[in-house]
Design a protein around this motif. Structure first.
Motif, PDB file in Angstrom:
ATOM      1  N   UNK A  16       0.822  -1.205   0.000  1.00  0.00           N
ATOM      2  CA  UNK A  16       0.000   0.000   0.000  1.00  0.00           C
ATOM      3  C   UNK A  16       0.860   1.259   0.000  1.00  0.00           C
ATOM      4  N   UNK A  17       1.890   1.286   0.841  1.00  0.00           N
ATOM      5  CA  UNK A  17       2.774   2.458   0.878  1.00  0.00           C
ATOM      6  C   UNK A  17       3.520   2.620  -0.441  1.00  0.00           C
ATOM      7  N   UNK A  18       3.939   1.495  -1.035  1.00  0.00           N
ATOM      8  CA  UNK A  18       4.623   1.535  -2.329  1.00  0.00           C
ATOM      9  C   UNK A  18       3.708   2.146  -3.390  1.00  0.00           C
ATOM     10  N   UNK A  19       2.440   1.742  -3.379  1.00  0.00           N
ATOM     11  CA  UNK A  19       1.460   2.294  -4.326  1.00  0.00           C
ATOM     12  C   UNK A  19       1.307   3.800  -4.128  1.00  0.00           C
ATOM     13  N   UNK A  20       1.279   4.228  -2.867  1.00  0.00           N
ATOM     14  CA  UNK A  20       1.145   5.654  -2.578  1.00  0.00           C
ATOM     15  C   UNK A  20       2.364   6.431  -3.075  1.00  0.00           C
ATOM     16  N   UNK A  21       3.541   5.835  -2.938  1.00  0.00           N
ATOM     17  CA  UNK A  21       4.769   6.492  -3.411  1.00  0.00           C
ATOM     18  C   UNK A  21       4.772   6.548  -4.934  1.00  0.00           C
ATOM     19  N   UNK A  22       4.515   5.430  -5.570  1.00  0.00           N
ATOM     20  CA  UNK A  22       4.526   5.372  -7.036  1.00  0.00           C
ATOM     21  C   UNK A  22       3.391   6.203  -7.639  1.00  0.00           C
ATOM     22  N   UNK A  23       2.258   6.277  -6.924  1.00  0.00           N
ATOM     23  CA  UNK A  23       1.103   7.028  -7.426  1.00  0.00           C
ATOM     24  C   UNK A  23       1.166   8.515  -7.154  1.00  0.00           C
ATOM     25  N   UNK A  24       2.109   8.947  -6.306  1.00  0.00           N
ATOM     26  CA  UNK A  24       2.264  10.371  -6.040  1.00  0.00           C
ATOM     27  C   UNK A  24       1.559  10.866  -4.787  1.00  0.00           C
ATOM     28  N   UNK A  25       0.808  10.003  -4.102  1.00  0.00           N
ATOM     29  CA  UNK A  25       0.173  10.426  -2.844  1.00  0.00           C
ATOM     30  C   UNK A  25       1.223  10.756  -1.795  1.00  0.00           C
ATOM     31  N   UNK A  26       2.345  10.045  -1.858  1.00  0.00           N
ATOM     32  CA  UNK A  26       3.505  10.339  -1.021  1.00  0.00           C
ATOM     33  C   UNK A  26       4.632  10.759  -1.973  1.00  0.00           C
ATOM     34  N   UNK A  78      13.577   3.856 -10.687  1.00  0.00           N
ATOM     35  CA  UNK A  78      12.557   3.622 -11.702  1.00  0.00           C
ATOM     36  C   UNK A  78      12.119   2.165 -11.750  1.00  0.00           C
ATOM     37  N   UNK A  79      12.961   1.270 -11.253  1.00  0.00           N
ATOM     38  CA  UNK A  79      12.624  -0.144 -11.333  1.00  0.00           C
ATOM     39  C   UNK A  79      11.554  -0.472 -10.320  1.00  0.00           C
ATOM     40  N   UNK A  80      10.520  -1.128 -10.773  1.00  0.00           N
ATOM     41  CA  UNK A  80       9.446  -1.555  -9.886  1.00  0.00           C
ATOM     42  C   UNK A  80       9.820  -2.907  -9.322  1.00  0.00           C
ATOM     43  N   UNK A  81       9.940  -3.013  -7.976  1.00  0.00           N
ATOM     44  CA  UNK A  81      10.370  -4.270  -7.399  1.00  0.00           C
ATOM     45  C   UNK A  81       9.413  -5.433  -7.622  1.00  0.00           C
ATOM     46  N   UNK A  82       8.182  -5.153  -8.003  1.00  0.00           N
ATOM     47  CA  UNK A  82       7.247  -6.224  -8.285  1.00  0.00           C
ATOM     48  C   UNK A  82       6.787  -6.928  -7.029  1.00  0.00           C
ATOM     49  N   UNK A  83       6.033  -7.976  -7.174  1.00  0.00           N
ATOM     50  CA  UNK A  83       5.507  -8.670  -6.005  1.00  0.00           C
ATOM     51  C   UNK A  83       6.604  -9.397  -5.244  1.00  0.00           C
ATOM     52  N   UNK A  84       6.397  -9.510  -3.934  1.00  0.00           N
ATOM     53  CA  UNK A  84       7.371 -10.228  -3.118  1.00  0.00           C
ATOM     54  C   UNK A  84       7.435 -11.672  -3.577  1.00  0.00           C
ATOM     55  N   UNK A  85       8.619 -12.237  -3.516  1.00  0.00           N
ATOM     56  CA  UNK A  85       8.777 -13.623  -3.925  1.00  0.00           C
ATOM     57  C   UNK A  85       9.371 -13.743  -5.315  1.00  0.00           C
ATOM     58  N   UNK A  86       9.382 -12.666  -6.068  1.00  0.00           N
ATOM     59  CA  UNK A  86       9.955 -12.657  -7.412  1.00  0.00           C
ATOM     60  C   UNK A  86      11.466 -12.507  -7.263  1.00  0.00           C
ATOM     61  N   UNK A  87      12.233 -13.523  -7.656  1.00  0.00           N
ATOM     62  CA  UNK A  87      13.677 -13.547  -7.436  1.00  0.00           C
ATOM     63  C   UNK A  87      14.385 -12.364  -8.084  1.00  0.00           C
ATOM     64  N   UNK A  88      14.041 -12.040  -9.318  1.00  0.00           N
ATOM     65  CA  UNK A  88      14.690 -10.908  -9.993  1.00  0.00           C
ATOM     66  C   UNK A  88      14.434  -9.616  -9.235  1.00  0.00           C
ATOM     67  N   UNK A  89      13.226  -9.433  -8.743  1.00  0.00           N
ATOM     68  CA  UNK A  89      12.884  -8.231  -7.984  1.00  0.00           C
ATOM     69  C   UNK A  89      13.665  -8.176  -6.680  1.00  0.00           C
TER      70      UNK A  89
END
Length: 118
Positions: A16-26, A78-89
């Motif tokens: 949720x916090x990541x979405x707020x940061x990426x979306x500009x709310x934070x 700029x890189x989106x870490x993606x969902x947790x559990x994704x090795x590349x992320x």
């Protein structure tokens, strides 16, 4: 509020916090609410909130300033870490964290070096 979905609460809060940061709310440079405020907002324990903020630090989205709080980084990667559990992320997040720590360590060593020369 953390939902009972089977997904750990700290990951839900981090998402949720990541979405707020990426979306500009934070926006860059803005402070995150205090740990206590986030715990109340998400109806979660302080330790769960600290884990969530720790994830964002590892991803390079926020940075802590001792005695001042936690702030959204001015230079959010700029890189989106993606969902947790994704090795590349996870590798990207770890590289970012190591680079951040290396820079911080270099600054601490320089300060200590200057103090010992005085």
């Amino acid at each position: 509020m953390v939902k009972k979905t089977g997904r750990p609460g700290y990951l839900q809060i981090a998402d949720d916090l990541r979405e707020q940061i990426r979306g500009g709310s934070l926006p860059p440079g803005s402070p995150l609410p205090s740990t206590t405020q986030l715990a109340a907002q998400y109806d979660a324990s302080l330790s769960v909130v600290k884990l969530a903020v720790g994830i964002l630090r590892t991803e390079g989205l926020v940075i802590g300033q001792q005695g001042k709080g936690v702030f959204v980084r001015e230079d959010v990667p700029d890189t989106d870490p993606g969902p947790a559990g994704d090795l590349a992320s996870e590798v990207i997040a770890l590289r970012t964290a190591v680079q951040d720590l290396a820079g911080r360590l270099a600054r601490v060593e320089a300060t200590l070096s200057q103090r010992s020369e005085s």
